[in-house]
Design an enzyme around this catalytic site. Sequence first.
Site, PDB file in Angstrom:
ATOM      1  N   LYS A  34     -39.144 -21.390 -74.832  1.00  0.00           N
ATOM      2  CA  LYS A  34     -39.836 -21.682 -73.387  1.00  0.00           C
ATOM      3  C   LYS A  34     -38.784 -21.045 -72.536  1.00  0.00           C
ATOM      4  O   LYS A  34     -37.646 -21.371 -72.274  1.00  0.00           O
ATOM      5  CB  LYS A  34     -39.902 -23.190 -73.225  1.00  0.00           C
ATOM      6  N   ASP A  62     -43.051 -20.753 -68.740  1.00  0.00           N
ATOM      7  CA  ASP A  62     -43.448 -21.969 -67.976  1.00  0.00           C
ATOM      8  C   ASP A  62     -43.308 -21.943 -66.454  1.00  0.00           C
ATOM      9  O   ASP A  62     -42.356 -22.359 -65.895  1.00  0.00           O
ATOM     10  CB  ASP A  62     -42.399 -23.228 -68.478  1.00  0.00           C
ATOM     11  N   LYS A  64     -45.616 -22.885 -64.067  1.00  0.00           N
ATOM     12  CA  LYS A  64     -46.324 -24.078 -63.432  1.00  0.00           C
ATOM     13  C   LYS A  64     -46.768 -23.521 -61.998  1.00  0.00           C
ATOM     14  O   LYS A  64     -46.526 -23.657 -61.188  1.00  0.00           O
ATOM     15  CB  LYS A  64     -45.206 -25.033 -63.138  1.00  0.00           C
ATOM     16  N   ASP A  67     -51.485 -22.467 -57.051  1.00  0.00           N
ATOM     17  CA  ASP A  67     -52.152 -21.893 -55.832  1.00  0.00           C
ATOM     18  C   ASP A  67     -53.515 -21.534 -55.723  1.00  0.00           C
ATOM     19  O   ASP A  67     -54.095 -22.369 -56.648  1.00  0.00           O
ATOM     20  CB  ASP A  67     -51.230 -20.437 -55.577  1.00  0.00           C
ATOM     21  N   THR A 117     -43.507 -35.618 -64.707  1.00  0.00           N
ATOM     22  CA  THR A 117     -43.028 -37.025 -64.939  1.00  0.00           C
ATOM     23  C   THR A 117     -41.767 -37.476 -64.121  1.00  0.00           C
ATOM     24  O   THR A 117     -41.230 -38.470 -64.347  1.00  0.00           O
ATOM     25  CB  THR A 117     -42.234 -36.849 -66.593  1.00  0.00           C
ATOM     26  N   ARG A 208     -31.775 -29.184 -74.464  1.00  0.00           N
ATOM     27  CA  ARG A 208     -30.258 -29.756 -74.616  1.00  0.00           C
ATOM     28  C   ARG A 208     -29.686 -30.148 -75.878  1.00  0.00           C
ATOM     29  O   ARG A 208     -28.868 -29.768 -76.459  1.00  0.00           O
ATOM     30  CB  ARG A 208     -29.966 -30.451 -73.499  1.00  0.00           C
TER      31      ARG A 208
END
Length: 237
Positions: A34, A62, A64, A67, A117, A208
């Site tokens: 990603k 990714d 996002k 528009d 989130t 991580r």
Amino acid sequence: MPGRAPIAVALDAPDLETAARWAGLVTPHVSALKIGLELYLRYGPSVVASVRGASGAEIFLDLKLHDIPATVAGAARAVARLRPALLTVHAAAGAAAIRAAAEAIPAARIVAVTVLTSLSEADLARMGISGQVGDAVRRLAGLAVEAGARGLVCSPQEVTAVRAEVGDDIMLVTPGVRPAGTDVHDQARVATPEEALRSGADLLVIGRPITGAADPGAAAAAIAASLRRAEAVAARS
Ligand code: C5P
């Protein structure tokens, strides 16, 4: 990709060399890599070739996008040559924008982001979206899928409700995944990889716990093995 675990490793690296090194270490064990906004905006489209290397891992772009439909379509066309397997668009951009993205890059799976989130019910209320976060998530999920999204990002806690809303053919992608006993960092609502899969997620975004390990390749291999064990147990029961 057969033989690789359904994990997208979030390459949230400080520089391109680190991202490419992590990619090389984890790719034998995971299905996707990603690339997020930070890496993409710092290094530009060439970051994709750098992390893809010769590995054959799928690229999860990714970005996002959020528009008007014409601009989202243009952006999707602009990244089509990078051959991402997955591309994120905000469901809140609306059905026409989702549809425009899906038509502009038919070879990629458009994955819609429902409600970030990081937003609480109080945040949504201030934006004029009343009611429970879960209701907004389900509404946006339904809208996005109707418009042509073939994947949705949701938290592990939302997977069951979203699955009930959109059916089995939609790829549910969940961040907030932490192996038992590891640091949760800034993730508030987490699930273990096994729990996330059991609840019906199709692709786990893990950063991580893998990239922060002393040996990212070994960490990815260990999580992949734990998922295979969980799948074997589920198949027997
Ligand atoms: O390091 P960690 O496993 O927390 O990384 C999770 C990745 O998923 C990061 O790239 C983060 O931006 C992303 N993400 C998230 N929560 C969301 C959506 C995306 O953590 N709701």
